[in-house]
Design a protein around this motif. Structure first.
Motif, short mmCIF file in Angstrom:
data_model
loop_
_atom_site.label_atom_id
_atom_site.label_comp_id
_atom_site.label_asym_id
_atom_site.label_seq_id
_atom_site.Cartn_x
_atom_site.Cartn_y
_atom_site.Cartn_z
N UNK A 34 4.75 31.70 30.24
CA UNK A 34 5.16 33.01 29.72
C UNK A 34 4.81 33.01 28.23
N UNK A 35 3.75 33.74 27.87
CA UNK A 35 3.30 33.70 26.47
C UNK A 35 4.21 34.50 25.54
N UNK A 36 4.94 35.48 26.04
CA UNK A 36 5.87 36.23 25.17
C UNK A 36 7.04 35.35 24.75
N UNK A 37 7.55 34.54 25.66
CA UNK A 37 8.69 33.68 25.35
C UNK A 37 8.30 32.25 25.01
N UNK A 38 7.01 31.92 25.13
CA UNK A 38 6.50 30.57 24.89
C UNK A 38 7.28 29.53 25.71
N UNK A 39 7.27 29.73 27.05
CA UNK A 39 7.89 28.74 27.92
C UNK A 39 7.14 28.66 29.24
#
Length: 126
Positions: A34-39
């Motif tokens: 998940x690139x928005x949350x960096x996870x």
């Protein structure tokens, strides 16, 4: 060198699904980022594609499936860890660089690092 076995994830080619053997059973693991949350997340399925866990977030030093009583999940804990103890999260800059999804099956005594060695200057060496 890592003290534990880890799950080899190709973070350059996500989402990625592959077979992984653990506790005498083969699972299908699907990793996503998940690139928005960096996870990162992982889903666990049986080989017949029966979904056991969907998109569980990888959190540094937190075992996967904590509190999930499903007996079809592996008994061996899987934990995103940095064995050097330097990482503070499990994001794109850390996962599969210093943070790995380890099989936490190592005896705690085996994982202990040796302490300082006392050197006695008064002893003679042959």
């Amino acid at each position: 060198m890592a003290l534990r076995n880890y799950v080899p994830v190709d973070v350059e080619n996500l989402p990625e699904t592959f077979e992984y053997d653990l506790d005498g059973r083969t699972y299908l693991l699907t990793f996503k980022y998940n690139d928005e949350g960096d996870f990162f997340t992982v889903s666990f399925s049986l080989l017949d594609e029966t979904l056991l866990v969907r998109d569980e977030k990888l959190v540094l030093d937190t075992p996967l499936f904590k509190g999930n009583p499903n007996p079809r999940l592996p008994a061996t804990s899987l934990i995103p860890m940095d064995e050097s103890g330097q990482a503070t999260k499990c994001g794109i800059d850390e996962f599969m660089v210093s943070v790995f999804l380890f099989e936490d099956d190592l005896d705690p005594e085996d994982a202990a690092m040796p302490g300082p060695i006392d050197i006695d200057d008064d002893e003679e060496v042959d």
